[in-house]
Design an enzyme around this catalytic site. Sequence first.
Site, short mmCIF file in Angstrom:
data_model
loop_
_atom_site.label_atom_id
_atom_site.label_comp_id
_atom_site.label_asym_id
_atom_site.label_seq_id
_atom_site.Cartn_x
_atom_site.Cartn_y
_atom_site.Cartn_z
N HIS A 290 0.84 -1.20 0.00
CA HIS A 290 0.00 0.00 0.00
C HIS A 290 0.88 1.26 0.00
CE1 HIS A 290 -3.15 -2.60 2.25
NE2 HIS A 290 -3.60 -2.43 1.03
N LYS B 53 -15.44 -8.36 4.63
CA LYS B 53 -14.23 -8.75 5.35
C LYS B 53 -14.39 -8.52 6.85
CE LYS B 53 -11.07 -7.62 1.55
NZ LYS B 53 -9.97 -6.77 1.09
N ARG C 153 -2.64 -5.87 -8.36
CA ARG C 153 -1.60 -6.89 -8.25
C ARG C 153 -1.76 -7.89 -9.38
NH1 ARG C 153 -3.11 -7.72 -2.16
NH2 ARG C 153 -5.02 -7.27 -3.25
N SER D 121 -2.97 -7.69 2.87
CA SER D 121 -3.26 -7.59 4.30
C SER D 121 -3.66 -8.95 4.85
CB SER D 121 -4.39 -6.59 4.55
OG SER D 121 -4.04 -5.31 4.09
#
Length: 162
Positions: free
Chosen positions: A17, A41, A90, A128
């Site tokens: 990040h 999440k 990504r 994460s």
Amino acid sequence: MRIAVCPGSFDPVTNGHLDIFERASNMYDLLIVAVFHNPNKKPMFTMEERVELLTSSTQHISNIKIDSFSGLLNDYVRQQNTNIIVRGLRALSDFEYEFQRALLIKKVDPVIETVFMMTSSEYSFLSSSGIKELAKFGGKIKGLVPECVEARIKERMKASEY
Ligand code: ADP
């Protein structure tokens, strides 16, 4: 003034990040990093903790502002007097989700533009959730997250809260 909003869960912020923030802050006059609640999440850190960790780890970037929001991203972006969202990309697996999301946002509010920044190759594997998994099983997270995040995760592990 060119302003961009970089929204995310940042649970917690990683060096991947940070790489996006550093590069995006060179492209805009102000980069607003906004922590949002992703209902899909289950977070490890509260919104307040995530804001605090983001604030500590971005002290070296002068044109960044850390904020949090709940509600519709379009509304938030407009409130910040901009129409630009920056997201990191990504692998191919990010593409499908990001593509759908960007098109949905555009459908609701055609003025909003989502700009994608390709990850730096050394961070392409970093997420994460990967960090949380690694930490949970005692793996080393040094060099993958800012030091304040590493320390906070270690505290958590000791207290066995997670
Ligand atoms: P979200 O819940 O919205 O996916 P994340 O905190 O997981 O929030 O990610 C925020 C943004 O940062 C997303 O655009 C994500 O693709 C991007 N990102 C996460 N990790 C990396 C990385 N290692 N390199 C580049 N971009 C990344």
